[in-house]
Design a protein around this motif. Structure first.
Motif, short mmCIF file in Angstrom:
data_model
loop_
_atom_site.label_atom_id
_atom_site.label_comp_id
_atom_site.label_asym_id
_atom_site.label_seq_id
_atom_site.Cartn_x
_atom_site.Cartn_y
_atom_site.Cartn_z
N ASP A 176 25.18 20.88 3.13
CA ASP A 176 24.89 19.75 1.43
C ASP A 176 24.41 21.71 1.13
N GLU A 177 23.75 21.21 -0.53
CA GLU A 177 23.68 22.55 -0.71
C GLU A 177 22.41 23.57 -0.44
N MET A 178 22.12 24.78 0.04
CA MET A 178 21.29 25.18 0.12
C MET A 178 21.33 26.87 -0.25
N PHE A 179 19.93 27.42 -0.99
CA PHE A 179 19.25 28.27 -1.36
C PHE A 179 18.76 29.37 -0.81
N ALA A 180 19.04 30.22 -0.34
CA ALA A 180 18.41 31.38 0.64
C ALA A 180 17.24 32.52 -0.29
N GLN A 181 15.98 33.01 0.10
CA GLN A 181 15.91 33.91 -0.44
C GLN A 181 16.27 35.00 1.01
N MET A 202 23.66 10.63 1.32
CA MET A 202 22.44 11.26 0.96
C MET A 202 22.46 13.05 0.58
N SER A 203 22.25 13.67 -0.83
CA SER A 203 22.43 15.51 -0.62
C SER A 203 21.53 15.90 0.16
N VAL A 204 21.06 16.66 0.55
CA VAL A 204 20.35 17.61 0.47
C VAL A 204 20.33 18.75 0.57
N LEU A 205 18.67 19.02 0.32
CA LEU A 205 18.45 20.49 -0.19
C LEU A 205 18.39 21.44 0.77
N ILE A 206 18.72 22.24 1.52
CA ILE A 206 18.17 23.10 2.19
C ILE A 206 17.33 24.70 2.08
N PHE A 207 16.38 25.17 1.93
CA PHE A 207 16.11 26.86 2.23
C PHE A 207 15.51 26.94 2.74
N VAL A 208 15.83 28.64 2.45
CA VAL A 208 15.80 29.40 3.56
C VAL A 208 15.27 30.61 3.10
N THR A 209 13.48 31.16 4.06
CA THR A 209 13.25 32.60 3.32
C THR A 209 13.00 33.49 4.68
N VAL A 210 13.08 34.33 4.41
CA VAL A 210 12.76 35.05 4.88
C VAL A 210 11.70 36.33 4.79
N GLY A 211 11.00 35.87 4.01
CA GLY A 211 10.11 37.12 3.69
C GLY A 211 10.24 37.95 2.46
N SER A 212 9.56 39.35 2.46
CA SER A 212 9.40 40.56 1.54
C SER A 212 9.49 41.62 2.16
N ARG A 213 8.96 41.38 3.66
CA ARG A 213 8.77 42.83 3.90
C ARG A 213 10.20 43.59 4.51
N ASN A 214 10.55 44.79 4.23
CA ASN A 214 11.45 45.70 4.36
C ASN A 214 11.99 45.42 5.97
N TYR A 215 12.62 44.16 6.46
CA TYR A 215 12.70 44.06 7.10
C TYR A 215 14.31 42.86 7.31
N PRO A 216 15.94 43.31 7.74
CA PRO A 216 17.28 43.17 7.31
C PRO A 216 16.88 41.60 8.45
N PHE A 217 17.56 41.40 7.57
CA PHE A 217 17.79 39.27 9.00
C PHE A 217 19.45 38.99 8.55
N ASP A 218 20.15 40.22 8.61
CA ASP A 218 21.46 40.18 8.37
C ASP A 218 21.96 38.40 9.55
N ARG A 219 21.42 39.12 10.40
CA ARG A 219 22.00 38.15 11.94
C ARG A 219 21.97 36.20 11.66
N LEU A 220 20.84 35.96 10.62
CA LEU A 220 20.41 35.04 10.26
C LEU A 220 21.40 34.20 9.15
N PHE A 221 21.96 34.70 8.13
CA PHE A 221 22.52 34.98 7.02
C PHE A 221 24.25 34.67 7.97
N LYS A 222 24.32 35.35 8.40
CA LYS A 222 25.77 35.37 9.17
C LYS A 222 26.03 33.77 9.35
N LYS A 223 25.07 33.43 10.52
CA LYS A 223 24.92 32.38 10.89
C LYS A 223 24.99 31.18 9.88
#
Length: 167
Positions: free
Chosen positions: A34-39, A1-22
């Protein structure tokens, strides 16, 4: 079964590099396949193993939530509520002031309030157990409670109650 993952960190002017590296590490060690799309917002880190855009318009955000099986959200109650109202499995991650990810640590209280009631899985503050959160969803041991939003003030009351009891 294929799972789709969506990641969102909002639109404020603060980075969240730690999350995307992890998340890239979780692909590299085989936890995620599985397939993932991140904002990714204003994060400088550019993901290697999944698709992303810096920002997406509200209609695309809604579409991504609707199509996703799992939503990974920073501690913004609006994003969390949207995913819960759409019946998604939610993993919350916390932006921390000490890493310049936000102006203070209020997301801890938001995430703990949702987590303590069993509505979301909360990654620990250093994201060390993020892979375990995904594994719990994949193997059906997440123990999440279905969200029923009958009261428009439910989220405010939930967070207020949690803060009163714990802070």
């Amino acid at each position: 079964m294929s799972v789709l993952i969506f990641v969102t960190v909002g639109s404020r002017n603060y980075p969240f590099d730690r999350l995307f590296k992890k998340l890239d590490e979780l692909y590299e060690n085989g936890t995620l396949m599985d397939e993932m799309f991140a904002q990714v917002g204003t994060s400088a880190y550019k993901p290697k193993h999944y698709k992303y855009k810096d920002f997406i318009p509200p209609d695309e955000f809604t579409e991504k939530i609707e199509k996703a099986d799992i939503v990974v959200s920073h501690g913004a109650s609006g994003s969390i509520m949207k995913a819960l109202n759409d019946g998604k499995k939610v993993i919350v991650v916390t932006r921390l002031e000490k890493y310049g990810e936000h102006i203070n640590d209020h997301q801890i209280q938001n995430n703990e309030a949702f987590s303590s009631n069993g509505y979301v899985l909360m990654a620990d503050l250093e994201l060390e157990n993020l892979g375990e959160c995904f594994k719990k969803i994949y193997d059906g041991t997440d123990g999440l409670v279905p969200w029923e939003n009958k009261d428009p003030m439910a989220i405010v009351n939930l967070i207020d109650k949690f803060i009163q009891e714990n802070w």
